[in-house]
Design an enzyme around this catalytic site. Structure first.
Site, short mmCIF file in Angstrom:
data_model
loop_
_atom_site.label_atom_id
_atom_site.label_comp_id
_atom_site.label_asym_id
_atom_site.label_seq_id
_atom_site.Cartn_x
_atom_site.Cartn_y
_atom_site.Cartn_z
N CYS A 1 38.95 -62.41 54.75
CA CYS A 1 39.64 -61.89 55.86
C CYS A 1 39.26 -60.40 56.11
O CYS A 1 39.24 -59.68 57.04
CB CYS A 1 41.23 -61.70 55.63
SG CYS A 1 41.55 -60.86 54.03
N CYS B 1 42.03 -33.79 38.48
CA CYS B 1 43.60 -33.77 38.37
C CYS B 1 43.93 -34.58 37.00
O CYS B 1 43.49 -35.91 37.15
CB CYS B 1 44.27 -34.21 39.65
SG CYS B 1 46.11 -34.07 39.35
N CYS C 1 46.75 -37.51 39.07
CA CYS C 1 46.30 -38.70 39.90
C CYS C 1 45.18 -39.06 39.30
O CYS C 1 44.56 -40.28 39.72
CB CYS C 1 46.03 -38.45 41.29
SG CYS C 1 44.80 -37.03 41.63
#
Length: 345
Positions: free
Chosen positions: A314, A64, A67
């Site tokens: 994290c 595409c 995107c």
């Protein structure tokens, strides 16, 4: 398992948490998209889903143009990288639209990218770069007049007006402010934004993190500082060590860190750095480690407030049931990092 309905609901909602987990093929147009594509959504019966872009291509689909599913999330295009490198090397650079066209670049495309990623046009970004470099020289002791003319301004008043438009007051009134240096880094998982003070790296986040702007504002407020795009020795060390990490050749970081926060946050962030490379821990295990077994939710919140991704790991914290939990950079990046460490641990 990701069901067809789950994935279809995700593309309708443009759910960013599904980025990197599947690719959508649209049968009626022959194109494939990422989950967050902004194009008009096809009917459920007109789509099929693939795990990777390669699978979609092998089935005859083409990427595409809206995107751009072949690009990494947050990745800086090569032509933009070159412009940024030129401005970093020489902040006095002044490129007009005709200069961009001469390079084969579309000014509107460049303008749109800078508005999306920096909140200002390319020309405004150039002015900001010149002012940032000038401000740093003023902070280092150069006179305002000398800096103004060196930056290419024809008058001191013009320099002062430009400075006020960016910093809100004249350069002479900003000498007492602390300085936070900002730099863009390219990684295999997309562009990252790093910030540094003399004490160390104080922020490292993926450029598409939703909370990034809030984190930058909070950091500037806590330190009573101005954030400017500028080089710093800590960035060179960070770039080297991150490169080694992504190649699987580094398990611990030595670049200095500066992580202002509450006493409890500091405790949690220090605990994060004790989780061994290639392993994981739960929020409950974290709370037991810091001897606050009742503070599981508070520990989770403190993890979410960590501003230094990867270095303060994290991403190594998962749910007690072994499932991946939230991650500011996206769950697909979290899984990628855990897979990298598992393969090289």
């Amino acid at each position: 398992m990701l069901t067809h309905q789950t994935m279809y609901n995700a593309i309708v909602a443009k759910d960013t948490s599904f980025e990197g987990t599947f690719i959508t093929g649209v049968k009626t147009t022959g194109i494939f998209c990422r989950p967050t594509c902004t194009a008009r959504k096809p009917k459920a019966e007109n789509v099929e889903f693939f795990k990777t872009a390669n699978e979609a291509i092998s089935r005859g689909y083409r990427p595409c143009k809206i995107c751009r599913p072949l690009e990494l999330i947050g990745e800086t295009p090569d032509d933009i990288k070159q412009l940024l490198q030129e401005l970093e090397k020489d902040p006095s650079t002044k490129l007009k639209d005709e200069d961009l066209v001469a390079r084969g670049l579309e000014p509107h495309t460049i303008r749109r990218w800078f508005l999306k990623n920096h909140g200002l046009t390319f020309h405004a970004f150039q002015r900001m770069s010149r002012i940032n470099a000038a401000f740093k020289k003023i902070r280092e002791g150069d006179t305002i007049t000398a800096v103004a003319f060196e930056a290419g301004y024809e008058s001191l008043s013009g320099f002062n007006d430009s400075f006020k438009s960016i910093f809100g007051m004249s350069p002479s009134h900003r000498r007492d402010k602390r300085l936070i240096n900002l730099h863009r880094l390219e990684t295999p998982l997309g562009t990252m934004i790093a910030c540094a003070t003399e004490e160390g790296i104080c922020l490292l986040e993926f450029s598409d993190r939703k909370m990034l702007e809030t984190e930058l504002k909070d950091l500037a407020r806590r330190l009573n500082a101005d954030i400017i795009q500028a080089s710093h020795p800590h960035f060179e060390s960070l770039k080297t060590e991150l490169g080694e990490y992504f190649q699987g050749n580094r398990q611990r970081f030595s670049v200095p860190l500066f992580t202002p926060g509450t006493t409890f946050q500091q405790l949690v962030w220090q605990a994060l750095q004790t989780i061994p490379y290639g392993t994981t821990a739960s929020y409950k295990q974290q709370s037991l480690f810091i001897r606050k077994p009742e503070a599981i939710r508070a520990v989770a919140n403190a993890n979410g407030m960590n501003r230094v991704s990867i270095l303060v790991p994290c991403h190594r914290v998962i749910g007690e049931n072994g499932q991946l939990t939230g991650y500011g950079g996206g769950l697909y990046r979290k899984q990628w990092l855990l897979d990298l460490e598992k393969a090289n641990g």
